[in-house]
Design an enzyme around this catalytic site. Structure first.
Site, PDB file in Angstrom:
ATOM      1  N   HIS A   1       0.980  -1.370   0.062  1.00  0.00           N
ATOM      2  CA  HIS A   1      -0.042  -0.159   0.468  1.00  0.00           C
ATOM      3  C   HIS A   1       0.735   1.342  -0.054  1.00  0.00           C
ATOM      4  CE1 HIS A   1      -4.081   1.397   1.352  1.00  0.00           C
ATOM      5  NE2 HIS A   1      -3.017   2.962   1.022  1.00  0.00           N
TER       6      HIS A   1
ATOM      7  N   ASP B   1       1.474   8.942  -5.971  1.00  0.00           N
ATOM      8  CA  ASP B   1       1.729  11.115  -5.807  1.00  0.00           C
ATOM      9  C   ASP B   1       2.175  11.108  -4.388  1.00  0.00           C
ATOM     10  OD1 ASP B   1      -0.753  10.310  -5.103  1.00  0.00           O
ATOM     11  OD2 ASP B   1      -1.850  11.138  -5.637  1.00  0.00           O
TER      12      ASP B   1
ATOM     13  N   GLY C   1     -10.309   7.730  -1.697  1.00  0.00           N
ATOM     14  CA  GLY C   1     -10.913   8.530  -1.589  1.00  0.00           C
ATOM     15  C   GLY C   1     -12.096   8.882  -0.525  1.00  0.00           C
TER      16      GLY C   1
ATOM     17  N   HIS D   1     -10.031   0.454  -0.444  1.00  0.00           N
ATOM     18  CA  HIS D   1      -9.809   1.573   0.803  1.00  0.00           C
ATOM     19  C   HIS D   1     -10.834   1.765   1.500  1.00  0.00           C
ATOM     20  CE1 HIS D   1      -5.908   3.272  -1.234  1.00  0.00           C
ATOM     21  NE2 HIS D   1      -6.208   3.860   0.229  1.00  0.00           N
TER      22      HIS D   1
ATOM     23  N   GLU E   1     -10.722   2.441   7.580  1.00  0.00           N
ATOM     24  CA  GLU E   1      -9.855   4.107   7.716  1.00  0.00           C
ATOM     25  C   GLU E   1     -10.281   5.247   8.866  1.00  0.00           C
ATOM     26  OE1 GLU E   1      -6.319   7.034   5.827  1.00  0.00           O
ATOM     27  OE2 GLU E   1      -7.726   6.185   4.613  1.00  0.00           O
TER      28      GLU E   1
ATOM     29  N   ASP F   1       1.490   3.837   2.836  1.00  0.00           N
ATOM     30  CA  ASP F   1       0.706   4.632   2.449  1.00  0.00           C
ATOM     31  C   ASP F   1       0.937   5.956   1.462  1.00  0.00           C
ATOM     32  OD1 ASP F   1      -1.678   5.502   2.252  1.00  0.00           O
ATOM     33  OD2 ASP F   1      -2.183   7.020   3.356  1.00  0.00           O
TER      34      ASP F   1
END
EC number: 3.5.4.4
Length: 388
Positions: free
Chosen positions: A23, A27, A185, A212, A215, A304
């Site tokens: 993971h 960017d 997102g 995702h 979280e 991450d």
């Protein structure tokens, strides 16, 4: 307990240990100096700092600020300089190089192709540029004496309406550098069930995907990702702790969802430092990874966003070793978990475990054991100290 299971690894041993990363956002891992140079080349003049060191600090402080607006702004800057083919090739190559230098032998790096179209690139051109960069980075790493294999995960954004299109793109570039699909997102208000057509398509194509979930949002997000969408892995999944009760006597009771996740060996892509930044845990000591490891969930360690969190795989493990007194055996357990959960064929995963990961840890353990063996004092000629 043998000495090899009680030895706490040093930072150098942690760096040298083979590691697997599942993971990591492309960017979210740029070098600050690269951002500055790309901004200058492309005429992007909105950076908050133009000195690389100060810019790196700004990214970490913005991510730590507790302000969602400032946190999202960090990605606006990185994506802004990733809008050309040359920029994407460079960023992907440097990503592979940086991970390899940190001891990562296998990585799955994700990115959203739809966020790199402002410069006129097509989705296909974005994917091909990133794949080219990863291959170049692997080549450079090999020249530096490091080995790494990098697979791409194509990410769709929860708030957008292009998930099926990105899923089809991931399937088209399957076996050409793309190993799976992801959706990311804001969780709250944007459930993965909005994109069921994409997940149903991927399942029909026998393709892999992670979501995702768990979280910023809790158990309902995890349940939907697994039971409605059929995710192979959970991106983060840290909130599964909400379904685990620890009694005053230390006894542990798992709810039905937690039991299901553990029984089915569903991988959790845990990102400790990032989870602290987003409020999923108050400290490393309170991070659920300690309990999840003790309960033998399929827990993995991940970065991450290396830039925003000021982290690396070695740094993540250093925090865990310091906090939980983890050993090389624990590190190997997390690493094998991750390799077992990778989106490449079984025989290739097995080869990485048996030919790279286990021998790498065995070498580190044997080095430490060798240093523990007392050696006889050397015999020298001439008078002894007592005779002189």
């Amino acid at each position: 307990m043998t000495s090899e299971t009680t030895h706490t690894p040093t930072p150098e041993q942690i760096r040298r240990a083979p590691k697997v990363l599942l993971h990591d956002h492309l960017d979210g891992g740029l070098r600050p100096g690269t951002i500055v140079e790309l901004a200058r080349e492309t005429g992007y003049d909105a950076l908050p700092e133009t000195d690389p060191d100060k810019l790196g600090i700004w990214f970490r402080e913005a991510a730590d600020s507790g302000s969602l607006e400032r946190y999202l702004e960090t990605f606006a800057h990185t994506c802004a300089v990733m809008q050309t083919r040359a920029a994407l090739v460079r960023v992907a190559a440097e990503c592979a190089e940086d991970l390899a230098a940190d001891g990562v032998v296998y990585a799955e790096v994700r990115y959203a192709p739809e966020q790199h179209l402002d410069g006129g690139l097509t989705l296909e051109e974005v994917v091909e540029a990133v794949n080219e960069g990863f291959r170049e980075g692997e080549r450079r790493a090999k020249e530096d004496g490091n080995r790494i294999r990098v697979g791409a995960l194509l990410t769709a954004m929860r708030h957008a309406a292009r998930a099926l299109e990105i899923a089809e793109l991931a399937n088209r570039y399957r076996d050409l550098g793309v190993v799976g699909f992801d959706i990311a997102g804001a969780e709250a208000g944007f459930p993965p069930t909005r994109h069921l057509d994409a997940f149903e398509y991927l399942k029909r194509e026998n393709n892999h995907f992670t979501i995702h979930a768990g979280e910023a949002f809790g158990l309902p997000s995890i349940w939907q990702a697994l039971q409605w969408c059929g995710a192979d892995r959970l991106g983060h999944g840290v909130r599964i702790i909400d379904d685990i009760q620890v009694g005053d006597d230390g006894g542990v009771t798992l709810g039905r969802l937690a039991n299901y996740v553990r029984d089915k060996r569903i991988p959790l892509e845990l990102c400790p430092t990032s989870n602290l930044q987003t409020g999923a845990a108050a400290s490393y000591a309170e991070h659920p990874i300690g309990l999840l490891r003790r309960l033998h969930f399929r827990a993995t360690v991940n970065t991450d966003n290396r830039l925003m969190s000021g982290t690396s795989m070695s740094t993540e493990f250093e925090h865990l070793v310091r906090t939980f007194r983890y050993t090389l055996d624990d590190m190997q357990w997390f690493t094998v978990n991750a390799m077992k959960s990778a989106f490449i064929p079984f025989d290739e995963r097995l080869a990485m475990i048996n030919d790279v990961i286990k021998p790498g840890y065995a070498e580190l353990k044997s080095e430490w054991l060798f240093r523990q063996v007392p050696t006889a004092p050397a015999v020298t000629s001439g008078s002894s100290p007592a005779e002189s």
